[in-house]
Structure formats: C-alpha cells, structure tokens
Scaffold this active site. Structure first.
Site, short mmCIF file in Angstrom:
data_model
loop_
_atom_site.label_atom_id
_atom_site.label_comp_id
_atom_site.label_asym_id
_atom_site.label_seq_id
_atom_site.Cartn_x
_atom_site.Cartn_y
_atom_site.Cartn_z
N ASP A 15 36.16 35.55 35.82
CA ASP A 15 34.82 36.05 35.52
C ASP A 15 34.21 35.14 34.46
O ASP A 15 34.92 34.36 33.82
CB ASP A 15 34.92 37.49 35.03
CG ASP A 15 33.56 38.06 34.66
OD1 ASP A 15 32.59 37.80 35.39
OD2 ASP A 15 33.48 38.74 33.63
N THR A 65 31.01 34.90 39.41
CA THR A 65 30.12 35.58 38.47
C THR A 65 28.95 36.21 39.21
O THR A 65 28.54 35.76 40.28
CB THR A 65 29.59 34.58 37.42
OG1 THR A 65 28.66 35.25 36.57
CG2 THR A 65 28.91 33.40 38.07
N LYS A 102 33.99 39.50 44.95
CA LYS A 102 34.99 38.76 44.17
C LYS A 102 36.37 38.98 44.77
O LYS A 102 37.15 38.03 44.95
CB LYS A 102 34.98 39.24 42.71
CG LYS A 102 33.74 38.87 41.91
CD LYS A 102 33.88 39.35 40.47
CE LYS A 102 32.67 38.96 39.64
NZ LYS A 102 32.81 39.35 38.23
#
Length: 1069
Positions: free
Chosen positions: A367, A639, A730
């Site tokens: 992240d 991100t 993600k």
C-alpha cells in the site's frame, strides 16, 4: 424505522465474526483440519496397526504419545490465535451506539443494530454500519467523514436528505442495489412523502469511516454486518501453509510409497523363506496360531515391517519443526533493530507457521498511504509566472519565519525562499492571484475555536491551503454559497457559484466565484497533462517555462499541480449555469453530461504557475526498496490514489528513476482498448525493459482472457504501480500473481482497505500506523515502519529458510541411516521382522539421542552474520529458487542416508563375524552386533551434524557433545545389572554395553565405519567449495579473511608497542 416489519426480510445481522471456532466446534473442526495433514493421518494409521498384537513389534505408546503431543501443541496454538480473534470481535460488537426507537434515543450494542434502524452519530464516532445520511446538525447541512480505514483518504463531504426535525417522524422506503464491494458507487431511491429522491455514494456513510468536524448526524441503516462494503472487501481468512509444508506432504507420500515397496520386498522374502527354509523348523519353531501357511505369514510380515520401518518419517519431525518455528518467531519479536522507539512498538510474529516462507518471497505488494509515506504533506516548491521558488526539501530544515508578516501563520509550516515572501509583500499581482486560488479552489473545512484548524479531504489539498494561509491568504470559513478568507489582513467573502468536482478522469478541480466587486472568475488546479492543453494560446511561452519547472520537480518525487484562471462574463455565466443545472438534474448519463458542461467552461484559461508538494516518505523507504530489488524481489505498489500521485511517489521512493526510458500507462476502459495498449507496449517492453504503470478502477482485468496478458506485461517491467484500485482489486492482483507465476507473495499495508490483500498473499504484514489496527489484526507479522521489511526478509527470513532446509536435510538423512539398517537385517534374520536395535534405543533415538543437536542447528545456525546478509542481498536468491531443499536435495539426503546404513550394517557384520574377544570367545552375537551398530550410528550422525553446523554457540556444543555423552550414560544404565534385577522381562541386554565397549575391535570397527561414512562427504564438500562455490561460501571466506587480517593487525600493533617499550627501557637503563 420499523423493526418488526424489517425482520420479515431476514437482513444480515450487524454482528461481526472473524473467528473460526466456538466451544462446540473447536475440537472436531480443529482435528479435521489437522488430519488433513498427510503426516498426521499416516501416524494415526500406524497407531491402529500397532494396536494389533499379531503384527506389532513395537509398543503402541511409541506412536500415540508423540502424536497426541503434536496434536495438542497445534490445537493450543490454534485456540490461542482464535481467542484473540474472538476478543477483537467482542470489542467491536459491544461498542455502544444510539438508536432511535419509538421516537427516543436508546443505547444499543453494535451487534444488535438492525437494517432499517435510525442511528445518531456524534463527532469522532465510528460508523456502525452502512448508513444513508438523513440529516446533519451543521447549520448548512455539511457532514464530513474520515475514510482512512477504507481508501486511505482523510475527509469526504456528504450531503443530507432530510432535516433533523423530521427524522423522528420519517416514514420512508429505500429501494437500492444488493450488497456489493464497490466503495465508490451506490445506486438507490428514497421514497418519502410521495416524492422520489435519487441516492448516490455522496449520500452514504460507510462502516469503517469516522465522523469528523460535525457535531451530530442521523443515518438509516442500509447494510449491516457482513453485507457492509467494508466486510465485502475484507476477504475470507485463509489457512496459510508454506511451500516447504506442501513439499513435505508430497515427500511423505513418496516415503510412504517407498515404505510399502520395502515392506513388499521383505514380505516376498518372508514368503520364500518360510516356504523353502522355515518349514524345516516347524517341529520346534512352529508358526503362531493365526498363521497356517507361508502366504499369511508374509501378509503379517508386511504389516510388521511397515511398523518397524515407519521411522523414516518419525512424528518427532513435526514436533521439532514447530519448536524451531517458535524459536524463529521469538527471534523476530526480540530483534531490537526492528523496534520503533518513536511509537514504542516492537516487531511481532503473529503466526509461527510461515517463518521460512519469509526467505522465499519474490513479489511484495505494498500500500502507499501510511505504508510507504507518512501521509504528511509539505508545500515545498512552486513556480509563479515563470519564476521558480523554493530551495531544498523539508529534510534540510531551513525554515522562514512568517510570524512578523502574518499573525495567522501556522508556526509548523516550513518553507525557505525569502524571494517568494518578498514578492507577496511588494504586491506582485501574479503571486497574490496564485495564493488566492489556493485559498479558494478546494473542499477543505475549517474549525476555529482556540486556533484555526483545517479538515481536508486529502493531505495535499490541506498542504496547499496551509501554504496560502502562511503567505497571507487565509481561508477562514465556508457555507454552501460563500467562502470567507482573510487576504493580507483584510476579510473578504466570495460568493461560491459552482464547484467543478475532481475525479480520476478529469484530473482537475475548479471553482467559480464572484468577488465583492462583482467580477466572476474561474480558478482551476489539476494535473499538468490535462490543464496545460486547456490554456489560451497566448500562454505558450509561459507554459514552456512552467513545464520545464515541473519536469525538474517530478524526479524528486514531488507531487505537482498546475494552476490557472479565467474571467467569466455575466452572459456566459448565465448560459453555462443553465446548462449545468439541466445536466445535474438529468436522470440518464448524468455524469457524462456534467463532464461535458465542465469541459465547456474550462477552456482558454490563463496560466498562473504550478505547485510542488513533498509527500514525506517514511524513514528508509527508498533504501529498503533498492535493497529488495537487489535481492530480486519485485515491489508493486497498489494504491487507491490517482495516477499522478502514484507516479510521484514512485519517483520519490526510487521505484521510478531517471534512467528508465518511459512510464507506460495502461488506462483503457474496455477489454479491447486494454488489449490494444498491452499489445502496443509488449514488443517495446522486451527490448527496452521500461517501467509500466497500471491505472484502473474498473473490472476489465477480471476477464479470464486478459489475465495472462496483464501478468506477462507487468512482470516484464522493472516496477509496477497500480492506482485507483479498490481493496478487493488489490487482492485480485495478488491472486493473479499467485495463480500464474507460482511465486511466494507478501502484502504489506496499514489500513482496513489492505486487509483483503493481506489475507490473500502468502504472507501478510501489518504496519501499526495511523489508520487503525485492522491490518495488524489480519496480518501474520507486524511492525511500525516499512524499513523493517528488509530485515524481516533478508535476515530473519533468509536465516529461517536456511535453518529449516538444513534441519530437514539432516533429519531425513539420520532417519534413513537409522531405519534402513532394519531393511538390510531382514535378509539375515529370515525376514522375521526382528529389529536390529533394542526397543529402548528405537524409542530414544529421535527423542533424546539426536533431537537436541538438530534443534540447536535449526534454531541458531547461520551461514553469514546479519550485516553480511544486508550488505549482499544476492544471498537471498537461493530461497527464491528453492535451491536448499527440493526434490533433488531430498534424494541426495536419502542416498547419503542409505549409503550410511549400508556401511553401518555391513561393516560391523563383516568384522564381527570372525572377531573374538581376548579370551577367545566369539563376538558374532546379536547383542554385540546391535550395540556396535547403534554406537556407530550415534557417533556418525553426531559427527555429521558437527560438519553441517555453520555457526557454533555454547548451546550447540552442549547439545551435540552432551547428547553423545548422554547416549553412553543411558546405554550403560539400561544394560546394567540393577535394572535387569528390577525388570527382568524388559531389559534383555544385560551387561552387553560393558562387554562390547571394552573390546578394541569394536572401537576399531566404529572408527572405520565413521571414516567410511564421513570422508566421502568431506571430499565432496571440499571439491564443491573449490570448483563451484556458492555466494555464501565466498562471503564466509571473506569474513574469515577479514577477521584474520584484523587479528594480525592487532597482533602487529601489540608487537610494535612491545618493541617501542623495550627500546625505551634499553635507552633508559
């Protein structure tokens, strides 16, 4: 707000449950999970066989005690982990909330909140469920929430639908989409008082958010518990196992097959022997009552040998593995170099089963916000009307004092360039307009009690407003229709006519304001790539200069924005305002119509300049990423930020560098467009190896036919940054790499939006940062700063992998050397399933005689010191390539063990067959042979582990040589007259040890067997070190040379001092 009515629809409860067991299900479910391990099932099967007296040559307790111990240790560990999950769930479920029931507010636990309830939230309270915002206590109906737990953002502005007075009387109906994981989208309709109100994401308060800068608000529960978007994005808790564990399962099956083959061979031998030879002994050595023919005898012999030879994989292996992993976990917890003194947080291994997997990581998914960065922005440099301002970065600590010039300045603001301040003081129009834009074009909220405090939707927006504040243009307050500022000490109120929102497609934001003089002006800030092409042609020269300034800033990792304005006439404003209102009220294609209206007025603007903001990285981030790259670990950043922000951070942390030819952006909105972009870049990728940047918040990469293309393209790049990704996306990126690359993955993050990614990766790491503890609770390892990842992987991970591999290689070697002696003995004992060693030696061999030395090696061994591991990251690659323990290494260990067993059996057999004592008594008896073979075995495996140990500690010496001494002590005790008198039926080898160990020929046999077993190993290792040394070997050699040189230097200095002293003494006397 009718619970009885809503309960008919059986909506999900708001109770959160992340635990796996309860009091009733723990024992059966945990045992079921443990017996999914092939080894546990294998030992249970052996235990059942040992309970059959006709085929068992060993007591049943030799298996049930270790099996029960392994199951108990694992169960206790699993129960402890699940207890902490239960405790965390209880803390969340028992939080108090205020629920409007029958017209009055009542306190309810979170777990008792139901869909349809109306909840009152107060400032700084967490949102209990996914709520539809009904009303706000603020005068102008504004409501701000912090969404850091969801997407890393700071604050988001929401709009309400009803007034606070009508909430308690509201009888309404909501029709909306079913529960899903899309954080940025919501579609529904509110029916109230015969009217319909369209619902969007701007009307929703999502679970995981925190109410900020708002005294109170009311919300209607739409989704609860597992249906909330936060939980929909959390993913499932998965049972994680290392690649070595998976390989071990395969090897256990192979060993079991090998065991069956040996049993078949010996059973066939038994059948042949009983038919041809055994029948001659029936008169005085009859078969046992169940046996009536040679075939049945062979059948029983097969199962007897399965029991005898089961020690090729003893259950003590799994006990030792758990102990070693526990030791490695404590080393991580105790590492002072991974302790953060600022937040008083130590590293924590939250699981003990994945330590060696840390030494095999190939992909790290990180992240950005709070993980790589501190999420603290500072106004660093700027360009105004072609003039660049700003010297150095915040790390240089050179600050300008604004207090004499501006009493409202923030004392924490750091900037150093007096020329910019002088420009503002002398009244430069461009400088004033530049900071006026920064004070007006934003969505920041202010709170002024003791001091002026800003609440920003994003940290970079807050940094720009703070910069304008310090240079004299202070944003004071806002209403839905006005913005109030203090400009160089004078209060000015602007009419806010329109806000042209930012989104990831527009990449810019604008406001249209009317100043007190009645002039209408549009102020715009945004990415230079989109804003510069909307400038008036007369800005060409200024645009070239500003572009050069921007290009200089980007490699420094600064976040840049271009600023522009345009004057709008009253007639143009009236026409555009009407088109904007119609687009805003449109039912179909509303977003597209608004975008077209925005684009129409954001043309022919005048350039003011550009900003450069430093997003402060955590300490050591750049060095850590560089070190991991040298270790052949690919770092991907995932991100939710916009593309420009992600690219700037890439430059800041040195993922993107100036020597990279181009940053390729894949940003198509359809499957076909993405495929075309990938096809255009792939040939260039393989020839130039540039960096790629993938920007997407849509679903095209979930298409099965796109997976291979995406993975192959991304893996061909030096760096990958995925921006605008949701928490679930993600996890999907991680799953793609696991599926197509078969590589070990690690995910690291600090917020609830990273939980799904952390759970999906082979190893999850949580940063105990500013975004709560959700990531830490879901992680396998946690620490305070990203820089500790290099030590976790390159030191602890590499050592754990090295130790576990050496442990397994030695363990299989020593047990094959021990067990295969029984196989060779079967050909000389009539295939009768007679053991070579006495029963006590068989029981104690893996528990006492050889357990401690291999544990010491598995816990403490290392090939190079920790600083060498960090100095030479290439040492990490053997783990990624799985070189230290694989099928090839396994067969080498097995071959060495079989070779050792051949020597240990046939060497004593050949020597003792014709040997005699000094009195002339022959030594060719079973007990002398057994004692000689057992002693030779213990000595050989002790010498072997001494050779395998690369790092000696006091504990290693005590365990290795102490175990050898303990063997002789126990052997003499078990063969003593005392125990024989007490237990005559249990101790049959009375006096054997004393008589055997006093014979010189026995010691000569042991020495010869040891030499034949060890010398070839030494010769092979010396040849390998000379002809094909590993990198760790060269590092060890250089360390030794360096140490030797240092000692010689000290010795030479000592001699020189002695000579000087002697010369002085001689000269004096």
């Amino acid at each position: 707000n009718d619970r009885e009515y809503n309960e008919k629809f059986q909506y999900a409860s708001n109770c959160i449950m992340t635990s796996k067991y309860n009091m009733l299900t723990f024992l059966p479910v945990n045992l079921f999970e443990q017996f999914q391990e092939v080894a546990n099932t294998y030992f249970l099967f052996l235990l059942i066989l040992q309970l059959i007296p006709q085929i068992s040559s060993l007591s049943w307790f030799t298996t049930i005690v270790p099996l029960a111990l392994v199951l108990s240790i694992t169960a206790v560990k699993d129960a402890t982990d699940d207890y902490f999950r239960h405790r965390s769930d209880n803390q969340v479920n028992n939080h108090q909330s205020q629920v409007l029931i029958r017209g009055s507010l009542q306190k309810e636990r979170w777990m008792n909140v139901r869909v349809g309830d109306i909840i009152k939230l107060e400032n700084n309270q967490s949102v209990v469920a996914d709520l539809l915002l009904l009303s706000s206590s603020e005068p102008h109906g504004l409501c701000y929430i912090e969404t850091a737990e969801l997407d890393g953002s700071e604050n988001t502005q929401l709009t309400f639908l009803l007034s606070e007075d009508t909430v308690s009387e509201a009888v309404c109906e909501v029709v909306c989409e079913p529960p899903n994981n899309k954080l940025d989208r919501f579609c529904g309709t509110l029916y109230w008082r015969d009217k319909k109100y369209p619902l969007t994401n701007q009307n929703m308060l999502l679970r995981g958010c925190v109410l900020r800068n708002t005294e109170a608000c009311y919300g209607l529960v739409i989704f609860a518990g597992p249906d909330t978007k936060l939980m929909q994005n959390s993913g499932r808790t998965k049972f994680k196992r290392t690649s070595i564990d998976r390989l071990m399962n395969t090897l256990v099956l192979w060993i079991f097959g090998f065991l069956v083959c040996m049993g078949v061979i010996l059973a066939v031998g038994n059948a042949v022997w009983e038919k041809e030879v055994g029948s001659l002994f029936q008169s005085y050595l009859p078969w046992d009552p169940p046996v009536d023919n040679f075939l049945f005898s062979a059948f029983l012999s097969f199962w007897s040998y399965v029991i005898i030879l089961n020690t090729v994989v003893p259950i003590s292996l799994y006990v030792s593995v758990e102990v070693i992993r526990l030791g490695h976990s404590y080393f991580i917890n105790w590492d002072r170099q991974m302790f953060c003194s600022q937040c008083n947080t130590a590293a924590e291994a939250r699981t003990t089963t994945l330590n060696e997997e840390l030494g095999q990581v190939e992909y790290v998914f990180s992240d950005k916000t709070g993980t790589l960065t501190q999420n603290i922005m500072s106004f660093n440099k700027c360009s105004i009307n072609g003039q660049a301002y700003g010297k150095g970065t915040s790390r240089e600590k050179n600050t300008l004092d604004f207090t004499p010039f501006n009493p409202l300045a923030n004392p924490d603001f750091c900037f150093y360039d007096e020329k910019l301040l002088e420009s503002v003081k002398v009244g430069d129009w461009h400088s004033h307009e530049y900071f006026r834009l920064l004070s007006l074009c934003h969505t920041v909220m202010s709170e002024e009690k003791r001091e002026l405090v800003y609440k920003a939707q994003s940290p970079d927006e807050g940094a720009l407003v703070k910069a304008a504040r310090n240079f004299g243009f202070v944003f004071r307050s806002r209403t839905p229709g006005t913005i109030t500022t203090t400009e160089l000490g004078r209060t000015v109120t602007y009419s806010l006519l329109a806000i042209l929102d930012f989104n990831n497609i527009r990449k810019r934001m604008s406001v249209i304001v009317r100043n007190p003089a009645g002039r209408i002006r549009l102020y715009c800030k945004g990415a230079d790539t989109v804003l510069l092409e909307r400038l008036h042609p007369c800005n060409q020269e200024l645009m070239t200069i500003t572009s050069d300034h921007l290009n200089v800033r980007k490699p420094d990792g600064l976040r840049t924005l271009a600023l522009a304005y345009r004057d709008v006439s009253e007639e143009e404003w009236e026409v555009w305002s009407e088109s904007h209102r119609s687009a805003d009220k449109a039912v179909d294609c509303r977003e597209d119509r608004l975008a077209a209206a925005y684009d129409k007025i954001e043309q022919d603007m005048m350039l003011l300049g550009a900003t450069a903001i430093e997003d402060k990285l955590q300490e050591g981030v750049s060095e850590t990423i560089a070190l991991l790259s040298l270790a052949n670990i690919k770092v991907w950043v995932l991100t939710g930020d916009k593309q420009e922000t992600a690219v700037n951070i890439g430059y800041s942390c040195k993922m993107l560098t100036d020597d990279m030819m181009e940053v390729f952006t894949i940003s198509g909105r359809t499957v076909q467009s993405v495929r075309q972009e990938l096809g255009r870049y792939v040939p260039i990728l393989w020839s130039r190896r540039p960096v790629t940047h993938h920007s997407d918040r849509r679903e095209q990469h979930k298409q099965k036919d796109m997976e291979v293309e995406f993975v192959s393209t991304a893996c061909a790049c030096k760096a990958v940054i995925c921006c605008r990704v949701t928490p679930l996306q993600k996890a999907q990126v991680v799953e793609l790499i696991k599926k197509h690359k078969k590589a070990v993955t690690l995910a690291i993050g600090d917020g609830a939006n990273d939980v799904s990614m952390i759970k999906s990766a082979h190893i999850g790491v949580g940063i105990s940062g500013q975004e709560g503890i959700q990531a830490v609770l879901a992680s396998d390892y946690s620490f305070a700063q990203f820089r500790f990842l290099q030590r976790l992987l390159l030191v602890h991970g590499r050592w754990s992998y090295l130790r576990m591999c050496r442990f397994l290689c030695y363990f299989f070697y020593k047990n094959f050397a021990f067990t295969m002696v029984h196989f060779w003995f079967g050909f000389f004992c009539g295939f009768s399933a007679q053991t070579v060693y006495d029963q006590f030696f068989i029981t104690l061999y893996n528990i006492v005689y050889t357990s401690l030395p291999v544990l010491a090696m598995g816990i403490f061994d290392q090939d190079v010191p920790d600083h060498r591991s960090l100095e030479c990251p290439k040492l990490y690659e053997p783990g990624q390539l799985n070189l230290l323990f694989n099928k090839k290494e396994f067969f080498i260990c097995i071959a060495q063990g079989i070779y050792t067993s051949v020597v240990l059996f046939f060497m004593p057999y050949a020597v003792l067959s014709n040997a005699t004592q000094s009195t002339g008594v022959p030594l060719a008896d079973y007990q002398t042979f057994a004692a000689t073979t057992a002693t030779a075995l213990v000595i050989v495996v002790s010498v072997q582990i001494a050779l395998d140990t690369g790092f000696w500690t006091v504990i290693n010496h005590v365990f290795v040589w102490g175990s050898l001494g303990l063997y002789f002590t126990i052997m003499l005790a078990l063969h003593s007259q005392t125990l024989f008198r007490i237990f005559p039926k249990q101790f049959h080898f009375v006096g054997c040890a004393q008589s055997t160990l006093l014979q010189p020929v026995v010691w000569l046999t042991i020495a010869l067997a040891t030499a034949i077993c060890i010398v070839p190993v030494l010769a092979f290792r010396f040849l390998k070190l000379d002809l094909k040394p590993q990198l760790s070997d060269t590092r060890q050699t250089s360390s030794v040379i360096c140490l030797t040189a240092t000692r010689w230097c000290h010795r030479i200095r000592e001699l020189q001092e002695i000579r000087r002293s002697a010369a002085f003494f001689y000269a004096k006397y």
